[in-house]
Write a protein that holds these residues in place. Structure first.
Motif, PDB file in Angstrom:
ATOM      1  N   PRO A   1       0.854  -1.254  -0.103  1.00 11.07           N
ATOM      2  CA  PRO A   1      -0.105  -0.050  -0.078  1.00 11.07           C
ATOM      3  C   PRO A   1       0.907   1.332   0.042  1.00 11.07           C
ATOM      4  O   PRO A   1       1.687   1.190   0.341  1.00 11.07           O
ATOM      5  CB  PRO A   1      -0.943  -0.048   1.348  1.00 11.07           C
ATOM      6  CG  PRO A   1       0.001  -1.137   2.303  1.00 11.07           C
ATOM      7  CD  PRO A   1       0.609  -2.019   1.241  1.00 11.07           C
ATOM      8  N   ALA A   2       0.267   2.348  -0.498  1.00  8.97           N
ATOM      9  CA  ALA A   2       0.983   3.566  -0.629  1.00  8.97           C
ATOM     10  C   ALA A   2       1.133   4.250   0.808  1.00  8.97           C
ATOM     11  O   ALA A   2       2.124   4.957   1.345  1.00  8.97           O
ATOM     12  CB  ALA A   2       0.450   4.639  -1.538  1.00  8.97           C
ATOM     13  N   VAL A   3       0.332   3.897   1.666  1.00  8.75           N
ATOM     14  CA  VAL A   3      -0.040   4.447   3.054  1.00  8.75           C
ATOM     15  C   VAL A   3       0.245   3.244   4.044  1.00  8.75           C
ATOM     16  O   VAL A   3      -0.502   2.382   4.001  1.00  8.75           O
ATOM     17  CB  VAL A   3      -1.182   5.209   3.159  1.00  8.75           C
ATOM     18  CG1 VAL A   3      -1.188   5.689   4.851  1.00  8.75           C
ATOM     19  CG2 VAL A   3      -1.324   6.359   2.337  1.00  8.75           C
ATOM     20  N   SER A   4       1.227   3.524   4.705  1.00 11.03           N
ATOM     21  CA  SER A   4       1.652   2.291   5.716  1.00 11.03           C
ATOM     22  C   SER A   4       0.471   2.183   6.694  1.00 11.03           C
ATOM     23  O   SER A   4       0.137   3.115   7.418  1.00 11.03           O
ATOM     24  CB  SER A   4       3.045   2.496   6.121  1.00 11.03           C
ATOM     25  OG  SER A   4       3.279   1.667   7.359  1.00 11.03           O
ATOM     26  N   PRO A   5       0.174   0.762   7.237  1.00 10.18           N
ATOM     27  CA  PRO A   5      -0.736   0.706   8.208  1.00 10.18           C
ATOM     28  C   PRO A   5       0.025   0.895   9.633  1.00 10.18           C
ATOM     29  O   PRO A   5      -0.905   0.772  10.521  1.00 10.18           O
ATOM     30  CB  PRO A   5      -1.164  -0.714   8.187  1.00 10.18           C
ATOM     31  CG  PRO A   5       0.041  -1.531   7.416  1.00 10.18           C
ATOM     32  CD  PRO A   5       0.677  -0.456   6.408  1.00 10.18           C
ATOM     33  N   PHE A   6       1.319   0.993   9.508  1.00 11.38           N
ATOM     34  CA  PHE A   6       2.262   0.984  10.851  1.00 11.38           C
ATOM     35  C   PHE A   6       2.952   2.328  10.933  1.00 11.38           C
ATOM     36  O   PHE A   6       3.464   2.629  10.020  1.00 11.38           O
ATOM     37  CB  PHE A   6       2.772  -0.056  11.051  1.00 11.38           C
ATOM     38  CG  PHE A   6       2.217  -1.501  11.010  1.00 11.38           C
ATOM     39  CD1 PHE A   6       1.152  -1.964  12.194  1.00 11.38           C
ATOM     40  CD2 PHE A   6       2.593  -2.467  10.019  1.00 11.38           C
ATOM     41  CE1 PHE A   6       0.713  -3.117  12.027  1.00 11.38           C
ATOM     42  CE2 PHE A   6       1.836  -3.622   9.998  1.00 11.38           C
ATOM     43  CZ  PHE A   6       1.048  -3.969  11.023  1.00 11.38           C
ATOM     44  N   MET A   7       2.508   3.143  12.084  1.00 11.83           N
ATOM     45  CA  MET A   7       3.204   4.486  11.801  1.00 11.83           C
ATOM     46  C   MET A   7       4.906   4.207  12.189  1.00 11.83           C
ATOM     47  O   MET A   7       5.583   5.188  11.974  1.00 11.83           O
ATOM     48  CB  MET A   7       2.703   5.036  13.263  1.00 11.83           C
ATOM     49  CG  MET A   7       2.910   4.519  14.532  1.00 11.83           C
ATOM     50  SD  MET A   7       2.471   5.567  15.982  1.00 11.83           S
ATOM     51  CE  MET A   7       3.379   7.093  15.822  1.00 11.83           C
ATOM     52  N   ASP A   8       5.273   3.111  12.677  1.00 14.48           N
ATOM     53  CA  ASP A   8       6.751   2.978  12.882  1.00 14.48           C
ATOM     54  C   ASP A   8       7.304   2.138  11.707  1.00 14.48           C
ATOM     55  O   ASP A   8       8.695   1.655  11.782  1.00 14.48           O
ATOM     56  CB  ASP A   8       7.055   2.220  14.096  1.00 14.48           C
ATOM     57  CG  ASP A   8       6.341   1.030  14.356  1.00 14.48           C
ATOM     58  OD1 ASP A   8       5.675   0.354  13.364  1.00 14.48           O
ATOM     59  OD2 ASP A   8       6.691   0.214  15.270  1.00 14.48           O
ATOM     60  N   VAL A   9       6.605   1.952  10.466  1.00 11.81           N
ATOM     61  CA  VAL A   9       7.141   1.290   9.376  1.00 11.81           C
ATOM     62  C   VAL A   9       6.842   2.248   8.147  1.00 11.81           C
ATOM     63  O   VAL A   9       5.883   2.254   7.600  1.00 11.81           O
ATOM     64  CB  VAL A   9       6.555  -0.093   9.020  1.00 11.81           C
ATOM     65  CG1 VAL A   9       7.160  -0.773   7.776  1.00 11.81           C
ATOM     66  CG2 VAL A   9       6.764  -1.119  10.602  1.00 11.81           C
ATOM     67  N   PRO A  10       7.474   3.203   7.755  1.00 18.87           N
ATOM     68  CA  PRO A  10       7.168   4.147   6.677  1.00 18.87           C
ATOM     69  C   PRO A  10       7.455   3.375   5.552  1.00 18.87           C
ATOM     70  O   PRO A  10       7.814   2.458   5.271  1.00 18.87           O
ATOM     71  CB  PRO A  10       8.306   5.113   6.846  1.00 18.87           C
ATOM     72  CG  PRO A  10       9.466   4.548   7.608  1.00 18.87           C
ATOM     73  CD  PRO A  10       8.805   3.587   8.472  1.00 18.87           C
ATOM     74  N   ALA A  11       6.719   3.955   4.371  1.00 14.40           N
ATOM     75  CA  ALA A  11       6.533   3.195   3.096  1.00 14.40           C
ATOM     76  C   ALA A  11       8.181   3.232   2.357  1.00 14.40           C
ATOM     77  O   ALA A  11       8.605   4.359   2.713  1.00 14.40           O
ATOM     78  CB  ALA A  11       5.681   4.042   2.380  1.00 14.40           C
ATOM     79  N   GLY A  12       8.528   2.394   1.990  1.00 14.96           N
ATOM     80  CA  GLY A  12       9.847   2.304   1.290  1.00 14.96           C
ATOM     81  C   GLY A  12      10.991   1.821   2.413  1.00 14.96           C
ATOM     82  O   GLY A  12      11.913   1.544   2.057  1.00 14.96           O
ATOM     83  N   ALA A  13      10.587   1.453   3.730  1.00 16.84           N
ATOM     84  CA  ALA A  13      11.496   1.175   4.717  1.00 16.84           C
ATOM     85  C   ALA A  13      11.784  -0.336   4.369  1.00 16.84           C
ATOM     86  O   ALA A  13      11.176  -1.081   3.408  1.00 16.84           O
ATOM     87  CB  ALA A  13      10.692   0.985   6.114  1.00 16.84           C
TER      88      ALA A  13
END
Length: 1008
Positions: free
Chosen positions: A103-115
């Protein structure tokens, strides 16, 4: 089984290491491609012998983990904890790296997209395998760098398996996971699925340790077991349960192997037949045209020639590498593949009694018409005439004998198996042959000798199916008919019986035992006609070797026999009458050869053979009946032979009770009340005295000995002292220990020439000393020393030791000697490294030296580096080696001077063993002490004892004697008991089971 190939549950995703290696295979000129070499992925920090090495290699070969590049080598770092982000990557790759758009937006605040591992973590969330933590305000955290705990791991795998239907048990299998607690259902599902067994903390208690982190090696094991494929243990029997097959197993199709070239370490296949074979695979096959011995190997390298052949390099594998778990004890019946009998020229083979559908090209089970793994019948007829003047002739005399046999041999086979995740818990293979033998002997004239004729060789191939995994077995057998005759007769004797018995091995929790079941017999029929006297014996020897995947393992034999002595007598004016005492029985032989590594254990060079005889039927069916007289062949009838009288045995002079003793290495001897001798145990050098024969676990006769009053056992050598003062010896003679001037070993007793008037013999490790009636001491063999010896040399024949007169008793250790003089002093000579000469030094003595601080001695005994003395005041003294507390002084301190033994009063006799000792008490009890790992003390346990301890259950004892790690007592009622080490059958109880408490001696299968 409808599918011939058992495929993996994990897709091959990432190529293993590829190396261009031209020249390994010769390619056609038209093919412009080099062979491709695929090797097993290895890690520098995971040696092959380490725990979970198999699982980690599979993880790498499957592309689930590539580890770290550490400067030209790869590391797996097995003991590091696995973080939650790496866990997501492991499961994603394990699932085959499915198509997924992050997904373009991560479901977890501590796992940013592209991590790092973003795609894998969001796939985990999309699949519902992990929801992370709710931290409020509609936000969730995954905490990617946190180590994953064992309870969370259970939850991950349970959800990864799509939350299978499962009812948690009411009682937890783990003491630290209470019923109803967090993740209880997931953890107990993990245990029920066999993915985790937890830790055994003793007393039947197991821990799961739910809050501990998961190490990377344990993670590999979890995924390996999870990927193991469940299959029906027996497709035709749903109640048999399931087996778990390793995820890296390939059960090969017969079509793949039709043109295969299989050797000890390679399999060459057409490339299109080897596409699924990868490094680290376990290849399994039953009996096929390409694998006549079956196949069970692990792949170490694959060399592919595109369009040509594929060379697969292998190493042996074990069955638990293919069958990860059986989920309990599994019993499997052997399935016949084919069998053949190769007869001798004079043997006629009859059609099979129950034809079996044979498909030698099949690797999977097929329908059969008989449960027998083989079933063959044959007949044999031969006439042999006696010959004069030829000692090597089968028969001597002026008559002839016609021998006829009809034999039907068949067998069933069963295997039991209990595997728990690459650990073999229990396994057995038992083949039960059933042999029907009909023998007919027609004899005329005077005959003596034995005729042996080979009937032929029987080969059979059969398979045990453990779910989809075949255990390929081959049996090679040889059958021989034997007839022995002695007498003057016109006789017809026939015997028929069917005998069956089970032979094989059983392995359970580290203990290996041979299975040699008592046989059963049926269909006994016998007929006789006679006109004179004859002893006749007919037997059939059936000897076989059973190979698992081509590795020779079990050897067994069975010999149904029938023997009778036909005696014809006549009284004045009466018809001839006769007797024919008959015995039918079986001789069973069983052994194991080196190299068993199939079932998950390795016997190395261990070899053993068990031989037993079972008389099953006795009768005298013709006693008192009238002889059927043949018509006379000349005017003067053949006179009835006068029965030969049996000479009276030699006098036994003073023998009032049985006498038992042990040798240095797994052998024992008994003098019976009539002066005859029995032996049991090992027979490497003929020390049983009964010729070249296998070991025996029950006492059997030593032929040619009578009038014996005592026995001394050495190292593979024995000495019998007769009441006439002569000494007879047999066994190993490599150091002149038989005293005959040669180094030729002998397996039957013979007298020692030039030695007379002997009252006692004491054996060292490689020699002996003898006490004569005049008080002199004589010695022969190696390292018996004495005042006239200039070096520890060899005496080929007995020589008197100067400086020793007035001796009333002798004793010997492994390389030390002792003499008790009539004045109550003790003298010693020989090796002294442990102070066993008792002179306060550790200096070797060539001359007999007085044992210090010791007087008024009435009896002595010596063991390996230790000696005992019993004084007239009833006190007991000891000196020498005390490594295991064998001096009974409460310490393990060696003593070069005699010290009193603790807690001993009322002693009737002392006996020194090899690392332990015994006291016969005046009240008829026995006490033991010292080395006890094998139960030699007789205390009911295996704890080392430094003080005298009662031998369990012994009362009324009148004598005690020791062998190596074992002991014997004779009771006042004439019975005998034995206990201790029994690896060679030296306890004489018919088993190879060590005993920490006494069991009846000479009684087969004595209870524990």
């Amino acid at each position: 089984m409808g599918v011939a190939v058992f495929r993996r549950g994990v897709a091959w995703l990432v190529a293993v290491v590829l190396v261009v290696a031209p020249g390994l295979l010769v390619l056609p000129a038209a093919v412009a491609a080099d062979p491709v070499v695929e090797n097993v992925v290895t890690f520098s920090d995971v040696p092959t012998e380490s725990q979970f090495a198999t699982e980690i290699s599979w993880l790498a070969a499957s592309g689930i983990s590539t580890g770290w590049d550490a400067g030209g080598v790869r590391q797996y770092r097995p003991l590091e904890s696995i973080a939650r982000d790496a866990m997501a990557a492991f499961l994603y790759r394990h699932a085959g790296s499915p198509a997924f758009t992050a997904p373009a937006v991560s479901p977890f605040m501590d796992v940013p997209a592209g991590a790092s591992f973003y795609k894998e973590i969001t796939w985990l969330a999309a699949e519902g395998i992990s929801t992370g933590w709710d931290v409020g305000a509609g936000k969730r955290e995954y905490r990617p760098l946190s180590p994953i705990a064992r309870d969370a791991m259970a939850a991950f795998l349970y959800r990864y398996a799509d939350k299978p239907a499962f009812t948690a048990p009411p009682v937890s299998p783990f003491v630290d996971v209470p019923a109803g607690g967090g993740f209880y259902a997931e953890i107990t599902w993990l245990a029920a699925s066999g993915i985790s067994t937890g830790w055994d903390v003793g007393n039947g208690v197991r821990e799961y340790r739910p809050l501990n982190g998961i190490a990377r090696d344990a993670m590999a094991a979890f995924l390996y077991r999870y990927a193991g494929q469940k299959a029906p243990a027996d497709p035709g029997n749903p109640a048999a349960g399931t087996v778990t097959v390793a995820p890296d197993v390939e059960v090969l199709e017969p079509s793949q192997l039709e043109t295969a070239l299989v050797s000890a370490d390679t399999v060459v296949l057409p490339s299109d037949q080897a596409l699924e074979i990868k490094p680290n695979d376990v290849l399994v096959s039953g009996v096929t045209t390409g694998t006549p011995d079956g196949l069970l190997v692990r792949v170490v390298q694959v060399v592919r020639d595109p369009g040509g052949n594929t060379l697969v390099k292998t190493k042996p594998a074990t069955l638990p590498e293919a069958v990860v778990s059986t989920g309990g004890l599994l019993e499997v019946t052997g399935t016949p593949v084919r069998s053949e009998f190769i007869p001798e020229p004079d043997v006629v083979v009859e059609p099979d009694a129950a034809p079996t559908a044979t498909r030698p090209d099949m690797a999977q089970p097929f329908a059969e018409t008989s449960a027998d793994v083989f079933n063959k019948s044959m007949t044999f007829k031969k006439t042999v005439k006696g010959e004069f003047g030829k000692p090597d002739a089968p028969l001597t005399g002026n008559g002839s004998v016609t021998l006829k046999s009809s034999v039907t041999a068949k067998a069933t086979a069963k295997m039991t198996l209990d595997v728990g995740f690459l650990q073999l818990k229990e396994a057995s293979v038992v083949v039960t042959p059933s042999v029907k033998a009909e023998h007919s002997v027609t004899a005329e004239g005077s005959l003596k000798g034995q005729v042996t004729s080979k009937l032929g060789e029987l080969n059979a191939w059969f398979t045990f199916w453990v779910g989809p995994v075949p255990v390929a077995v081959e049996g090679d057998a040889e059958m021989n008919a034997n007839f022995a005759l002695d007498g003057d007769a016109q006789v017809v004797f026939s015997s028929s019986q069917t005998v069956s018995s089970g032979h094989g091995f059983k392995y359970k929790n580290g203990s290996f035992n041979l299975v040699n079941d008592k046989p059963s017999t049926a269909g006994i029929q016998n007929q006789y006609k006679a006109s004179a006297s004859l002893t006749v014996r007919a037997s059939l020897d059936f000897d076989a070797t059973i190979k698992l995947y081509g590795v020779a393992g079990i050897t067994f034999g069975m010999g149904p026999y029938a023997t009778t002595t036909i005696t014809v007598t006549a009284a004045s004016g009466q018809d001839l009458s006769w007797t024919c005492p008959l015995e039918l029985g079986v001789e069973g032989r069983l052994g194991v050869t080196a190299g068993i590594e199939i079932m998950g254990f390795d016997l190395g060079e261990w070899e053993a053979t068990v031989t037993k005889s079972w008389p099953l039927f006795t009768a005298n069916p013709c006693q008192g009946t009238t002889v059927i007289q043949p018509p006379p062949t000349n005017p003067t009838p053949t006179p009835t032979p006068t029965p030969t009288s049996t000479p009276d045995p030699e006098p036994t002079e003073g023998i009032t009770q049985r006498y038992l003793t042990g040798g240095y290495r797994g052998v024992g001897y008994e003098v019976q009340l009539d002066g005859t001798v029995r032996s049991w145990g090992r027979n490497d050098s003929g020390q049983l005295g009964a010729g070249s024969m296998p070991w025996r676990t029950l006492p059997g006769p030593v032929p040619g000995l009578s009038g014996v009053k005592s026995i001394a056992g050495g190292y593979e050598t024995a000495y019998a002292i007769k009441s006439d003062g002569t000494v007879w010896a047999w066994g190993n003679n490599s150091s002149n220990q038989l005293g005959d001037g040669t180094t030729v070993s002998r397996s039957t007793p013979a007298p020692i020439q030039g030695l007379a008037d002997v009252v006692d013999v004491a054996a060292t490790y490689d020699g002996a000393i003898a006490l004569k009636n005049d008080g002199s001491v004589w010695a022969w063999g190696l390292y018996t020393l004495g005042a006239d010896a200039m070096s520890p040399g060899i005496r080929p024949v007995p020589q008197e030791l100067s400086g020793l007169q007035g001796v009333k008793a002798i004793a010997a250790g492994s390389s030390s000697n002792y003499a008790l003089k009539t004045d109550g002093t003790v003298w010693a000579w020989g090796e002294n490294g442990s102070g066993q000469l008792g002179d306060g030094t550790t200096t070797e003595r060539l001359n007999p030296t007085k044992v210090s601080n010791l007087s008024s001695v009435k009896a002595i005994s010596a063991g390996n580096g230790t000696a005992y003395a019993l004084k007239t005041d009833g006190t007991s003294w000891a000196w020498g080696d005390n490594s295991w507390g064998q001096l009974a002084d409460g310490t393990t301190t060696w003593r070069s001077l005699p010290v009193p033994m603790s807690g001993l009063s009322g002693v009737a006799a002392l006996e020194a063993g090899d690392g332990n000792g015994y006291a016969l008490m005046k009240d008829g009890t026995v006490r033991g002490w010292g080395y006890n790992v094998l139960g030699a003390v007789g205390s009911g346990d295996t704890s080392e004892r430094h003080l005298p301890t009662p031998v369990v259950g012994v009362t009324g004892a009148v004598a005690v004697s020791a062998g190596t790690g074992c002991a014997y007592v004779v009771l006042g009622n004439g019975d005998a008991l034995a206990w201790g080490w029994n690896e060679s059958g030296q306890l004489g109880d018919g088993t190879y089971q060590n005993r920490s408490t006494p069991v009846p001696f000479g009684v087969e299968g004595s209870p524990l």
